[in-house]
Motif scaffolding. Sequence first.
Motif, PDB file in Angstrom:
ATOM      1  N   GLY A  93     -27.338  23.162 -11.377  1.00 42.26           N
ATOM      2  CA  GLY A  93     -26.342  24.127 -11.816  1.00 42.26           C
ATOM      3  C   GLY A  93     -26.933  25.095 -12.812  1.00 42.26           C
ATOM      4  N   THR A  94     -26.084  25.901 -13.433  1.00 42.78           N
ATOM      5  CA  THR A  94     -26.500  26.876 -14.422  1.00 42.78           C
ATOM      6  C   THR A  94     -25.871  26.488 -15.754  1.00 42.78           C
ATOM      7  OG1 THR A  94     -26.535  28.529 -12.667  1.00 42.78           O
ATOM      8  CG2 THR A  94     -26.598  29.344 -14.929  1.00 42.78           C
ATOM      9  N   PRO A  95     -26.648  26.328 -16.832  1.00 42.01           N
ATOM     10  CA  PRO A  95     -26.152  25.713 -18.070  1.00 42.01           C
ATOM     11  C   PRO A  95     -24.839  26.268 -18.604  1.00 42.01           C
ATOM     12  CG  PRO A  95     -28.514  25.990 -18.201  1.00 42.01           C
ATOM     13  CD  PRO A  95     -28.076  26.655 -16.917  1.00 42.01           C
ATOM     14  N   ASP A  96     -24.676  27.581 -18.643  1.00 40.55           N
ATOM     15  CA  ASP A  96     -23.480  28.166 -19.249  1.00 40.55           C
ATOM     16  C   ASP A  96     -22.182  27.736 -18.568  1.00 40.55           C
ATOM     17  OD1 ASP A  96     -25.516  29.652 -20.560  1.00 40.55           O
ATOM     18  OD2 ASP A  96     -24.079  31.253 -20.927  1.00 40.55           O
ATOM     19  N   TYR A  97     -22.248  27.340 -17.294  1.00 42.63           N
ATOM     20  CA  TYR A  97     -21.039  27.112 -16.501  1.00 42.63           C
ATOM     21  C   TYR A  97     -20.864  25.652 -16.071  1.00 42.63           C
ATOM     22  CZ  TYR A  97     -21.914  32.097 -16.371  1.00 42.63           C
ATOM     23  OH  TYR A  97     -22.189  33.396 -16.740  1.00 42.63           O
ATOM     24  N   LEU A  98     -21.668  24.764 -16.631  1.00 46.78           N
ATOM     25  CA  LEU A  98     -21.634  23.362 -16.222  1.00 46.78           C
ATOM     26  C   LEU A  98     -20.492  22.605 -16.898  1.00 46.78           C
ATOM     27  CD1 LEU A  98     -25.374  22.268 -16.139  1.00 46.78           C
ATOM     28  CD2 LEU A  98     -23.817  22.491 -14.209  1.00 46.78           C
ATOM     29  N   ALA A  99     -19.716  21.888 -16.111  1.00 41.96           N
ATOM     30  CA  ALA A  99     -18.641  21.068 -16.657  1.00 41.96           C
ATOM     31  C   ALA A  99     -19.215  19.876 -17.415  1.00 41.96           C
ATOM     32  CB  ALA A  99     -17.731  20.587 -15.522  1.00 41.96           C
ATOM     33  N   PRO A 100     -18.504  19.386 -18.438  1.00 44.64           N
ATOM     34  CA  PRO A 100     -19.020  18.281 -19.246  1.00 44.64           C
ATOM     35  C   PRO A 100     -19.369  17.039 -18.434  1.00 44.64           C
ATOM     36  CG  PRO A 100     -17.077  19.244 -20.266  1.00 44.64           C
ATOM     37  CD  PRO A 100     -17.201  19.865 -18.923  1.00 44.64           C
ATOM     38  N   GLU A 101     -18.591  16.750 -17.381  1.00 45.02           N
ATOM     39  CA  GLU A 101     -18.864  15.536 -16.612  1.00 45.02           C
ATOM     40  C   GLU A 101     -20.204  15.614 -15.876  1.00 45.02           C
ATOM     41  OE1 GLU A 101     -15.645  17.822 -14.200  1.00 45.02           O
ATOM     42  OE2 GLU A 101     -16.258  17.527 -16.289  1.00 45.02           O
ATOM     43  N   ILE A 102     -20.644  16.826 -15.523  1.00 49.12           N
ATOM     44  CA  ILE A 102     -21.955  16.957 -14.887  1.00 49.12           C
ATOM     45  C   ILE A 102     -23.042  16.693 -15.920  1.00 49.12           C
ATOM     46  CG2 ILE A 102     -23.537  18.555 -13.738  1.00 49.12           C
ATOM     47  CD1 ILE A 102     -21.216  19.914 -12.461  1.00 49.12           C
ATOM     48  N   VAL A 103     -22.870  17.218 -17.134  1.00 46.38           N
ATOM     49  CA  VAL A 103     -23.848  16.986 -18.197  1.00 46.38           C
ATOM     50  C   VAL A 103     -23.988  15.492 -18.481  1.00 46.38           C
ATOM     51  CG1 VAL A 103     -24.442  17.505 -20.588  1.00 46.38           C
ATOM     52  CG2 VAL A 103     -23.321  19.251 -19.187  1.00 46.38           C
TER      53      VAL A 103
END
Length: 412
Positions: free
Chosen positions: A176-186
């Motif tokens: 993904g692209t950091p600015d738009y990543l949902a917390p659950e993906i992180v």
Amino acid sequence: MARRIGSRYTAHQILGRGSAGTVWLGEGPEGPVAIKLLREDLSSDQELVGRFVQERTALLGLEHPHVVSVRDLVVDGNDLALVMDLVRGTDLRTRLDRERRLAPEAAVAIAADVADGLAAAHAAGVVHRDVKPENVLLDMQGPLGPGGSHRALLTDFGVAKLIDTPRRTRASKIIGTPDYLAPEIVEGLPPRAAVDIYALATVLYELLAGFTPFGGGHPGAVLRRHVTETVVPLPGIPDELWQLLVQCLAKAPASRLRASELAARLRALLPLLAGMPPLDVDEPDTDEAEEAAEELSGAAPAAGQPVRRRGAVPLVPGARPSDSNRDTHTSMRVPAPDELAGGARGTARAPRAAGAPRPGSARNRAVTRRRRLTLAVAATLLTAAGVATWLTTTDDTPPPPPDMENSAPAAP
């Protein structure tokens, strides 16, 4: 120079490049098309080619007025390509680069179009996973919508899923692209439809403000903010729109709206936003801890220049956020739980006793300073008391008895 793609298509001119491949203006049996030719290292991956073929039915079956349809998938020798509808216009990132921010009515109209496209995709069981301005195309040939907006179409469906193979990413990578990543993906959870809602809300915030809510600085700091920080309010927008943004940027996926609900709520707000000018807000500064992270990453600004958040985070050192060679998919390490537990702004949800300040927060630092001061004062007082006791003991010592030899009376 023309290039044959399979037996039915000819690529004539490069329209753009991304980390996943190159987009060409092409020609097919039914007229002009856009051809996304994936990188050679991807086309040589047999596991990826297999997934490519498996996803053919799902990708070809996704048709909607706000989705760039995939007409064909080509697997021919070293060529792995998606043949898509050709949209005569530009992408949303290019418009943002030119205008910085949009009037609320136009921004909401574009977001509603994208939400409609996502609703159709989610109903078909397809999650985009990389919603961002680069993947939103604006049709300049069609009629204008609310606020002078052009019809928006979401593109690159399925590309993130195709590239995200278990062997390529394992369990410790992020696509993904950091600015738009949902917390659950992180946090390493599997992406569901709610990740697209979070990303679209981030895009809408960026259209209104000119910057993303958690962007700017080192990519690791951006990922941490998604998990630990709350969104900063935008002054000047109706409360109904703000509450909608807050709900769709919720940390818990279940708290976010569905795509169809979001589209309907956004369109209901359009009359309220008619005639409103673009917001006049300043991009927030990055704090001292994030400046240090920038410096460690080699991307620190010149001396005396403020560190400011940007709309997108370039992952290649020296690249500009508006670079035409933008990274569409990035592979990044998932932060460990202890890394997410403490943030530069002290907003992490670290376990602590009830009523105790958060580690790293201003209250925590104040308590620590008071504790140190108290200990220092106590140590000083104890030292002073010890000295006073010693002096008192010394002053109260009785004088030695007189010299008996000199004081005794003389013998008769």
